[in-house]
Enzyme design. Structure first.
Site, PDB file in Angstrom:
ATOM      1  N   HIS A   1      37.006  13.039  28.901  1.00  0.00           N
ATOM      2  CA  HIS A   1      36.722  11.782  29.589  1.00  0.00           C
ATOM      3  C   HIS A   1      37.451  11.705  30.923  1.00  0.00           C
ATOM      4  O   HIS A   1      36.931  11.166  31.909  1.00  0.00           O
ATOM      5  CB  HIS A   1      37.115  10.594  28.711  1.00  0.00           C
ATOM      6  CG  HIS A   1      36.074  10.213  27.713  1.00  0.00           C
ATOM      7  ND1 HIS A   1      36.293   9.289  26.716  1.00  0.00           N
ATOM      8  CD2 HIS A   1      34.792  10.627  27.564  1.00  0.00           C
ATOM      9  CE1 HIS A   1      35.190   9.161  25.986  1.00  0.00           C
ATOM     10  NE2 HIS A   1      34.279   9.954  26.488  1.00  0.00           N
TER      11      HIS A   1
ATOM     12  N   GLU B   1      36.701   3.303  13.437  1.00  0.00           N
ATOM     13  CA  GLU B   1      37.624   4.248  14.056  1.00  0.00           C
ATOM     14  C   GLU B   1      39.081   3.861  13.825  1.00  0.00           C
ATOM     15  O   GLU B   1      39.928   3.936  14.719  1.00  0.00           O
ATOM     16  CB  GLU B   1      37.343   4.364  15.569  1.00  0.00           C
ATOM     17  CG  GLU B   1      37.808   5.683  16.170  1.00  0.00           C
ATOM     18  CD  GLU B   1      37.342   5.870  17.591  1.00  0.00           C
ATOM     19  OE1 GLU B   1      36.561   6.795  17.814  1.00  0.00           O
ATOM     20  OE2 GLU B   1      37.756   5.088  18.466  1.00  0.00           O
TER      21      GLU B   1
ATOM     22  N   GLU C   1      28.366  18.718  22.119  1.00  0.00           N
ATOM     23  CA  GLU C   1      28.617  17.810  20.999  1.00  0.00           C
ATOM     24  C   GLU C   1      28.264  18.473  19.665  1.00  0.00           C
ATOM     25  O   GLU C   1      28.904  18.218  18.647  1.00  0.00           O
ATOM     26  CB  GLU C   1      27.828  16.510  21.175  1.00  0.00           C
ATOM     27  CG  GLU C   1      28.260  15.657  22.351  1.00  0.00           C
ATOM     28  CD  GLU C   1      29.562  14.883  22.109  1.00  0.00           C
ATOM     29  OE1 GLU C   1      30.166  15.047  21.030  1.00  0.00           O
ATOM     30  OE2 GLU C   1      29.976  14.134  23.008  1.00  0.00           O
TER      31      GLU C   1
ATOM     32  N   LYS D   1      28.756   2.790  17.849  1.00  0.00           N
ATOM     33  CA  LYS D   1      29.607   2.550  19.021  1.00  0.00           C
ATOM     34  C   LYS D   1      28.730   2.158  20.201  1.00  0.00           C
ATOM     35  O   LYS D   1      27.747   2.820  20.497  1.00  0.00           O
ATOM     36  CB  LYS D   1      30.392   3.811  19.379  1.00  0.00           C
ATOM     37  CG  LYS D   1      31.685   4.006  18.637  1.00  0.00           C
ATOM     38  CD  LYS D   1      32.426   5.175  19.271  1.00  0.00           C
ATOM     39  CE  LYS D   1      33.747   5.431  18.627  1.00  0.00           C
ATOM     40  NZ  LYS D   1      34.455   6.565  19.283  1.00  0.00           N
TER      41      LYS D   1
ATOM     42  N   ARG E   1      24.124 -13.737  20.463  1.00  0.00           N
ATOM     43  CA  ARG E   1      25.169 -13.423  19.483  1.00  0.00           C
ATOM     44  C   ARG E   1      24.738 -12.365  18.469  1.00  0.00           C
ATOM     45  O   ARG E   1      25.283 -12.267  17.381  1.00  0.00           O
ATOM     46  CB  ARG E   1      25.661 -14.690  18.769  1.00  0.00           C
ATOM     47  CG  ARG E   1      26.324 -15.693  19.692  1.00  0.00           C
ATOM     48  CD  ARG E   1      27.029 -16.792  18.913  1.00  0.00           C
ATOM     49  NE  ARG E   1      27.777 -17.655  19.808  1.00  0.00           N
ATOM     50  CZ  ARG E   1      27.274 -18.745  20.379  1.00  0.00           C
ATOM     51  NH1 ARG E   1      26.025 -19.104  20.131  1.00  0.00           N
ATOM     52  NH2 ARG E   1      28.020 -19.469  21.180  1.00  0.00           N
TER      53      ARG E   1
ATOM     54  N   LYS F   1      28.259  13.292  10.924  1.00  0.00           N
ATOM     55  CA  LYS F   1      28.696  12.031  11.535  1.00  0.00           C
ATOM     56  C   LYS F   1      28.550  10.874  10.560  1.00  0.00           C
ATOM     57  O   LYS F   1      29.422  10.005  10.479  1.00  0.00           O
ATOM     58  CB  LYS F   1      27.928  11.744  12.815  1.00  0.00           C
ATOM     59  CG  LYS F   1      28.459  10.483  13.504  1.00  0.00           C
ATOM     60  CD  LYS F   1      28.181  10.424  14.973  1.00  0.00           C
ATOM     61  CE  LYS F   1      28.946   9.299  15.639  1.00  0.00           C
ATOM     62  NZ  LYS F   1      28.654   9.174  17.077  1.00  0.00           N
TER      63      LYS F   1
ATOM     64  N   ASN G   1      36.552  12.481  18.234  1.00  0.00           N
ATOM     65  CA  ASN G   1      36.942  12.473  19.641  1.00  0.00           C
ATOM     66  C   ASN G   1      37.435  13.838  20.106  1.00  0.00           C
ATOM     67  O   ASN G   1      37.947  13.952  21.233  1.00  0.00           O
ATOM     68  CB  ASN G   1      38.040  11.431  19.886  1.00  0.00           C
ATOM     69  CG  ASN G   1      37.526  10.011  19.785  1.00  0.00           C
ATOM     70  OD1 ASN G   1      36.405   9.719  20.188  1.00  0.00           O
ATOM     71  ND2 ASN G   1      38.331   9.124  19.221  1.00  0.00           N
TER      72      ASN G   1
ATOM     73  N   ARG H   1      37.639   8.619  11.698  1.00  0.00           N
ATOM     74  CA  ARG H   1      36.598   8.745  12.713  1.00  0.00           C
ATOM     75  C   ARG H   1      37.137   9.269  14.038  1.00  0.00           C
ATOM     76  O   ARG H   1      36.378   9.797  14.863  1.00  0.00           O
ATOM     77  CB  ARG H   1      35.890   7.403  12.911  1.00  0.00           C
ATOM     78  CG  ARG H   1      34.688   7.487  13.856  1.00  0.00           C
ATOM     79  CD  ARG H   1      33.836   6.253  13.811  1.00  0.00           C
ATOM     80  NE  ARG H   1      32.754   6.338  14.783  1.00  0.00           N
ATOM     81  CZ  ARG H   1      31.750   5.462  14.881  1.00  0.00           C
ATOM     82  NH1 ARG H   1      31.699   4.431  14.056  1.00  0.00           N
ATOM     83  NH2 ARG H   1      30.805   5.608  15.786  1.00  0.00           N
TER      84      ARG H   1
ATOM     85  N   HIS I   1      37.292  14.880  23.745  1.00  0.00           N
ATOM     86  CA  HIS I   1      36.964  13.718  24.567  1.00  0.00           C
ATOM     87  C   HIS I   1      38.150  13.142  25.334  1.00  0.00           C
ATOM     88  O   HIS I   1      37.957  12.389  26.290  1.00  0.00           O
ATOM     89  CB  HIS I   1      36.339  12.622  23.705  1.00  0.00           C
ATOM     90  CG  HIS I   1      34.938  12.924  23.282  1.00  0.00           C
ATOM     91  ND1 HIS I   1      34.621  14.001  22.470  1.00  0.00           N
ATOM     92  CD2 HIS I   1      33.760  12.318  23.560  1.00  0.00           C
ATOM     93  CE1 HIS I   1      33.310  14.027  22.266  1.00  0.00           C
ATOM     94  NE2 HIS I   1      32.770  13.022  22.925  1.00  0.00           N
TER      95      HIS I   1
ATOM     96  N   HIS J   1      28.398  14.457  30.769  1.00  0.00           N
ATOM     97  CA  HIS J   1      29.325  14.213  29.661  1.00  0.00           C
ATOM     98  C   HIS J   1      29.541  15.453  28.800  1.00  0.00           C
ATOM     99  O   HIS J   1      30.680  15.792  28.466  1.00  0.00           O
ATOM    100  CB  HIS J   1      28.790  13.061  28.801  1.00  0.00           C
ATOM    101  CG  HIS J   1      29.638  12.765  27.604  1.00  0.00           C
ATOM    102  ND1 HIS J   1      30.879  12.174  27.701  1.00  0.00           N
ATOM    103  CD2 HIS J   1      29.434  12.991  26.281  1.00  0.00           C
ATOM    104  CE1 HIS J   1      31.398  12.042  26.487  1.00  0.00           C
ATOM    105  NE2 HIS J   1      30.545  12.519  25.619  1.00  0.00           N
TER     106      HIS J   1
END
Length: 372
Positions: A263, A248, A196, A154, A132, A238, A256, A252, A259, A275
């Protein structure tokens, strides 16, 4: 930002990600890898660490990091998985968790993510659910991971239907960035990371975008005088965004940029396209959508295209990619809400807009590679 000289006379810079009780430092420098053991010992996060790494990075840096932990009085164990995006799925997480359990790791132990974005995402997700939640730190070894995926919390793994569809938000306790490891990267991986980097300039910081234009030769030559401040600026940008919107919910989402279509292209390639290259294609496509939607002057798309090409990055969807397949991946992307696809589109260099107000005909034209 704090700057200090380490014992060997090298400059080391620390940025703090301010998230109250979840705040953590990002340490950037040359030779930072050698000081991780003492830093972790001083922080007292755990006495025992599992270093999670893919088989390629483990062969280069795994034993070295084990020795560094041992010298600092810490216990370390190396656990590996096959390299590549194909390993970024739940079965890998389950296998890694089983190996932790077999070796008696408990909630007072910690993880070290040693590798690129895939390793960081897998390790962060594993840390967030094992017992956990146990502490972990990021030791990114690719440019893409150093400037983006290792910062912000993330985590996630892929499904056959798309990237990162299962994941959590779980912050690392620290990030250690050693710029020297970039010299071990294949050129393709370094260039993919530059996509990036360019994303930050194109979407947030026009001055940084111009700086990347001026410093291209030094950056491609891996000159530390350019590489260290470049990585620092990306992490600063960032961190500023994450501090305002950790999960997000709004701001935030600007990170993206590139992306959404990126993606889809990456997934349609069967994850054979790296990527960063997919993101570069996605940024150019988003810029084209901005022009077609009347949000941006054509010079904005031209400027983004020019800088991407200057860093030897692709800007066109590869020939033979089926637009209908790309559409399918777009429809199940995490940025699609209520059947509406949300895009991050540039209004000008350094400023973007999040919108679902994009004509279907324009999306189809861009997916067919039709640029104005």
């Amino acid at each position: 930002m704090n700057t200090a000289m380490n014992g060997e006379g090298r400059v080391e810079q620390t940025i703090q990600v301010g998230l109250d009780e979840r705040s953590y430092p990002i340490t950037i420098g040359t030779g930072t890898l050698g000081r991780i053991g003492s830093a972790l010992a001083a922080a007292g996060l755990a006495k025992r660490y599992a270093i999670i790494s893919d088989d390629r990075v483990a062969s280069l840096q795994g034993q070295h990091l084990l020795d560094i932990l041992y010298q600092a009085g810490l216990v370390g164990e190396l656990i590996t998985f096959p390299h590549g995006e194909a390993s970024k799925h739940l079965a890998t997480v389950e296998q890694l968790a089983s190996r932790l359990a077999e070796r008696g790791f408990d909630r007072k132990d910690g993880l070290v993510a040693l590798g690129g974005g895939v390793t960081g995402d897998i390790t962060g997700f594993l840390a967030s659910i094992y017992m956990r939640g146990i502490p972990f730190v990021q030791v990114p070894t690719t440019l893409l991971a150093q400037v983006d995926s290792s910062v912000g919390g993330k985590t996630g793994v892929d499904l056959p239907q798309g990237k990162n569809l299962i994941g959590t938000f779980y912050q690392p306790r620290a990030v250690f960035i050693d710029t020297e490891v970039l010299r071990t990267l294949p050129q393709e991986e370094f260039l993919g990371g530059m996509a990036e980097v360019i994303k930050y300039g194109a979407s947030i910081d026009a001055e940084f975008f111009s700086w990347l234009e001026r410093q291209r030769k030094a950056i491609l030559a891996l000159d530390p005088a350019a590489i260290v401040p470049m990585i620092r600026r990306c992490c600063e940008l960032k961190a500023q965004v994450v501090e305002q919107d950790e999960r997000e919910g709004g701001l935030r989402r600007i990170l993206n940029f590139g992306h959404t279509i990126g993606h889809a292209v990456e997934a349609a390639s069967g994850y054979q396209l790296i990527h960063g290259f997919a993101v570069a294609i996605g940024m150019r496509a988003a810029a084209e959508l901005a022009v077609r939607s009347g949000m941006a002057d054509p010079s904005v798309a031209a400027g983004i295209d020019q800088l991407l090409r200057a860093y030897r990055l692709p800007t066109e969807i590869p020939a033979g990619f089926d637009p209908a397949t790309l559409r399918t991946y777009l429809s199940i992307d995490k940025k699609t809400v209520g059947g509406r696809i949300f895009f991050v589109l540039p209004e000008r260099i350094g400023a973007v807009r999040i919108t679902d107000q994009v004509r279907e005909a324009d999306i189809d034209a861009v997916l067919r590679g039709e640029f104005l």
